[in-house]
Design an enzyme around this catalytic site. Structure first.
Site, PDB file in Angstrom:
ATOM      1  N   HIS A  85       0.823  -1.203   0.000  1.00 40.12           N
ATOM      2  CA  HIS A  85       0.000   0.000   0.000  1.00 40.12           C
ATOM      3  C   HIS A  85       0.859   1.255   0.000  1.00 40.12           C
ATOM      4  O   HIS A  85       2.061   1.204   0.281  1.00 40.12           O
ATOM      5  CB  HIS A  85      -0.930   0.024   1.220  1.00 40.12           C
ATOM      6  N   LYS A 110      -0.782   4.864   4.559  1.00 39.59           N
ATOM      7  CA  LYS A 110      -1.713   3.955   5.233  1.00 39.59           C
ATOM      8  C   LYS A 110      -1.267   3.739   6.670  1.00 39.59           C
ATOM      9  O   LYS A 110      -0.100   3.432   6.926  1.00 39.59           O
ATOM     10  CB  LYS A 110      -1.794   2.626   4.487  1.00 39.59           C
TER      11      LYS A 110
END
EC number: 1.17.1.8
Length: 260
Positions: A148, A152
């Site tokens: 990600h 995040k």
């Protein structure tokens, strides 16, 4: 004939996901944007609707859906608040504990309100989870790599955890790797869920990606899904908004609304 639109509040509209969702709602024929909730807002209006900094100011507000795209530390309280006040929550924020999900499902049944907590709104990611659940019956040795963007906050991702949980329904828990393996660096083998290892990568330039890698004697199988931008989540969000209007309890996972 006048179309009865579904009235939506968006919490977390300043984030990248929230901003994309606002545009999707504005462009959808059957949705109506009613209000926005942000953090320490200095404006009172945006996109032609009121903007609030406190969720309590939305008590008694005329809306059907509470779309929550905020932060893990706020998601549980926001979801419970939505149910308490008659809004059907559609939640894309991850980081819920099992106890929190169970509590919210129970509370939604008491309120007879539909809702959805989705670890991932991308249809391809939901299919990846279901395919992994099927594959693990034949390939019980498996590891997950989730990748990600570096903004995040939670790790591993909700998608990775949900994937592992689904596979654990079909797989006997067992240790993978050498029985006497030792980590030269703590955490080198990743997180452990019933013997399945989960590895988290956080880098700029990524959005949301996951590989599920299966190994067996003389062969391997890799399943992968990639979200290249946040538009990949909008079909699932729109589906969730429509579907929660037809049920009377909260569901965990978009797969409950797909014909799988």
């Amino acid at each position: 004939m006048k179309l009865n639109k579904i009235k939506v509040i968006v919490a977390g509209f300043r984030g990248k996901m929230g901003a994309t969702a606002v545009q999707m709602i504005l462009n959808a024929q059957n949705f109506e944007l009613m209000a926005l909730l942000g953090k320490k807002e200095e404006v009172s209006e945006a996109f032609g609707v009121p903007v609030f900094s406190r969720k309590e100011d939305l008590i008694g507000f005329d809306a059907d859906i509470w779309l929550d795209l905020t932060a893990p530390e706020a998601a549980y309280k926001n979801t419970r608040f939505a149910l308490e006040n008659g809004f059907r929550p559609v939640v894309g924020t991850t980081g819920f504990t099992d106890d929190e999900v169970a509590d919210l499902i129970k509370f939604s049944r008491e309120k007879e309100l539909g809702g959805l907590i989705a670890p991932n709104f991308a249809l391809g990611a939901v299919l990846l989870m279901q395919f992994s659940k099927q594959a693990v019956k034949y390939f019980p040795d498996v590891e997950i790599i989730e990748l990600h963007h570096d903004g995040k906050k939670d790790a591993p991702s909700g998608t990775a955890v949900k994937t592992a949980e689904l596979m654990s329904e079909e797989r006997l828990a067992h240790h993978q790797g050498a029985v006497d393996e030792k980590e030269a660096l703590a955490g080198a083998r990743g997180a452990d869920l019933e013997g399945m290892r989960i590895h988290s990568v956080r880098l700029p330039g990524l959005v949301a990606h996951q590989e599920v890698i299966f190994g067996s004697k003389g062969e391997g199988l890799t399943l992968r899904h990639d979200s290249y931008d946040r538009s990949s989540f909008m079909t699932g969000i729109a589906l969730g908004i429509r579907k929660v209007m037809t049920v009377s309890e909260l569901k965990y996972g978009l797969e409950h609304f797909l014909d799988l």
